[in-house]
Scaffold this motif. Structure first.
Motif, short mmCIF file in Angstrom:
data_model
loop_
_atom_site.label_atom_id
_atom_site.label_comp_id
_atom_site.label_asym_id
_atom_site.label_seq_id
_atom_site.Cartn_x
_atom_site.Cartn_y
_atom_site.Cartn_z
N VAL A 36 38.23 37.79 31.03
CA VAL A 36 37.05 38.65 31.16
C VAL A 36 35.85 37.82 31.58
N GLN A 37 35.65 36.67 30.94
CA GLN A 37 34.51 35.82 31.27
C GLN A 37 34.56 35.34 32.71
N LEU A 38 35.74 34.96 33.18
CA LEU A 38 35.87 34.52 34.58
C LEU A 38 35.60 35.68 35.54
N GLY A 39 36.10 36.86 35.21
CA GLY A 39 35.84 38.03 36.05
C GLY A 39 34.37 38.38 36.10
N MET A 40 33.70 38.32 34.94
CA MET A 40 32.27 38.62 34.89
C MET A 40 31.47 37.59 35.67
N ALA A 41 31.90 36.33 35.64
CA ALA A 41 31.21 35.29 36.40
C ALA A 41 31.31 35.57 37.89
N GLY A 42 32.47 35.99 38.35
CA GLY A 42 32.63 36.34 39.76
C GLY A 42 31.75 37.50 40.16
N SER A 43 31.69 38.52 39.32
CA SER A 43 30.84 39.68 39.59
C SER A 43 29.37 39.28 39.61
#
Length: 98
Positions: A36-43
């Motif tokens: 989730v944290q990696l996905g949020m960073a990309g967003s």
């Protein structure tokens, strides 16, 4: 068994560690949180690029954006440190051939 740096902090922003073999419930939750944290960073990176490509970003909006980027970078750094430590620990393990 090695300690795993978890992708969240405890009280007073102190690091949290998990001692175990890496196959348990908390390890699976940690893996999900990292995802989730990696996905949020990309967003957040995509959103930042959009905001900076336009005009009219206020000082307050820029300040808010920088705060979110700092939070995200801190999370990603923790993930990288955790994964790096696990890779280093795996390198110290003997290879078992079957």
């Amino acid at each position: 068994m090695n300690g795993r740096l978890l992708p969240w902090t405890g009280s007073e922003e102190k690091p949290c560690y998990l001692i175990g073999d890496g196959d348990g419930y908390v390890s699976r939750i940690a893996d999900q949180v990292e995802g989730v944290q990696l996905g949020m960073a990309g967003s957040l990176l995509d959103h930042t690029a959009e905001l900076l490509s336009g005009e009219g970003l206020t000082k307050e909006e820029l300040h808010y954006l920088v705060r979110r980027l700092i939070e995200s970078l801190r999370e990603i750094k923790r993930i990288a440190e955790s994964r790096g430590a696990r890779l280093a620990g795996a390198a110290d393990q003997p290879i078992v051939e079957t």
